[in-house]
Design an enzyme around this catalytic site. Sequence first.
Site, short mmCIF file in Angstrom:
data_model
loop_
_atom_site.label_atom_id
_atom_site.label_comp_id
_atom_site.label_asym_id
_atom_site.label_seq_id
_atom_site.Cartn_x
_atom_site.Cartn_y
_atom_site.Cartn_z
N CYS A 266 0.93 -1.28 -0.09
CA CYS A 266 0.05 -0.03 -0.01
C CYS A 266 0.87 1.27 -0.08
O CYS A 266 0.21 2.30 -0.18
CB CYS A 266 -0.96 -0.03 1.37
SG CYS A 266 -1.80 -1.69 1.47
N HIS B 14 -4.02 7.18 6.50
CA HIS B 14 -4.06 5.75 5.80
C HIS B 14 -5.18 5.29 6.15
O HIS B 14 -6.00 4.72 5.30
CB HIS B 14 -2.93 4.86 6.07
CG HIS B 14 -2.65 3.68 5.55
ND1 HIS B 14 -2.56 3.57 4.52
CD2 HIS B 14 -2.79 2.40 5.99
CE1 HIS B 14 -2.37 2.17 3.67
NE2 HIS B 14 -2.83 1.58 4.80
N GLU C 292 -2.66 3.85 14.20
CA GLU C 292 -2.11 5.11 13.33
C GLU C 292 -2.76 6.41 14.42
O GLU C 292 -1.80 7.03 14.11
CB GLU C 292 -3.23 5.31 11.91
CG GLU C 292 -2.58 6.41 11.34
CD GLU C 292 -3.21 6.45 10.00
OE1 GLU C 292 -2.67 7.47 9.19
OE2 GLU C 292 -4.11 5.68 9.66
N LYS D 102 -10.41 7.01 2.04
CA LYS D 102 -10.80 5.65 1.70
C LYS D 102 -12.27 5.19 1.74
O LYS D 102 -12.81 4.38 1.28
CB LYS D 102 -9.75 4.59 2.48
CG LYS D 102 -8.34 4.53 1.94
CD LYS D 102 -7.60 3.41 2.69
CE LYS D 102 -6.42 3.53 2.19
NZ LYS D 102 -5.45 4.55 2.50
N HIS E 114 -10.04 1.22 -1.17
CA HIS E 114 -8.49 1.32 -1.03
C HIS E 114 -7.99 0.71 -2.40
O HIS E 114 -8.08 -0.47 -2.62
CB HIS E 114 -8.36 0.31 0.28
CG HIS E 114 -6.89 0.08 0.65
ND1 HIS E 114 -5.88 0.89 -0.06
CD2 HIS E 114 -6.18 -0.50 1.61
CE1 HIS E 114 -4.55 0.57 0.75
NE2 HIS E 114 -5.04 -0.17 1.60
N PHE F 209 1.26 -3.23 4.38
CA PHE F 209 1.45 -4.56 4.81
C PHE F 209 3.06 -4.73 4.63
O PHE F 209 3.58 -4.40 3.61
CB PHE F 209 0.54 -5.63 3.97
CG PHE F 209 -0.62 -5.95 4.40
CD1 PHE F 209 -1.22 -5.13 5.63
CD2 PHE F 209 -1.27 -7.14 4.08
CE1 PHE F 209 -2.25 -5.51 6.28
CE2 PHE F 209 -2.62 -7.40 4.58
CZ PHE F 209 -3.07 -6.64 5.65
#
Length: 287
Positions: free
Chosen positions: A40, A179, A190, A211, A216, A276
């Site tokens: 990502c 994010h 986060e 998002k 996403h 990830f």
Amino acid sequence: SNNGRVPPLTIPAFMPNAPASHVAMRQRAQGPVLSYSVACASSSLAIAEAAKAVRHGEVDVAIAGGSESLIVPGVVLAWQAMQTLAHFQPGEAATAVKPFAADRSGFALGEGAAFLILESEAHAHRRGATPHATLAGWGSSCDATHLTKPDADGQARALRAALRQAGLSPRDVGYCNAHGTATRIGDAVEREALAAVWGDALDDLRVSSTKALHGHLLGAAGALEAVITVMALREQQLPPNANGDSIDPACALNLVRDAGTQASALRAAISSSFAFGGTNSVLLFTR
């Protein structure tokens, strides 16, 4: 023989750098052609690396961003197996993604593309261009802890690096395009990272995860969210953190709740991409 036009190209999908090479051939871009594969954070890191090349004088202009087209049965099933996709009832898809909300359950996959044209201030001046924003700083890090579970310390290192390079303090930054994937663990971590860096100034930082609006885009997420952040600076308006009426106490942030929220004093904003594998990339833009 063809009036200077580039002929149609057929590039095998298994070539790792095929999309980037295709763009270079179409645009006659003869500098380095590179692709980044860090989940990502891919397109955000691509923008940061392109900015380095411009700043170091390796290139005058860079095309940087990403694209993603992944809504196919196999990919959707894979993400379902990882239990990261949002749960919703028929007819509720448009409001299923709820970043930072108490009832969040995951994200929805999206498709799209976004690219930035990066150039030095001198080059922009020579060609009479008016910049949309300045990429003042960027930071990257690796959690080096877990393949899928994010780490607040790793994210904080990337945030601090972007601030340090831009020569700004947390109080100078008025907006964060988070994010914010609407996963149970990710959103809370986060928020922990932002609190570690902003400290007492956290309440002054406006935050939203877009998002909820576009899904996403995985590899293209960082680029699209960078464009949104640039537009927020240019238009002096903040995109909303849509959906979710009740915010999780573990995600307590100064969230942007209304579309078109005015931000006439906005001078600096960040866009965060936490992937990830633990790769973190933060872009800091100024007006």
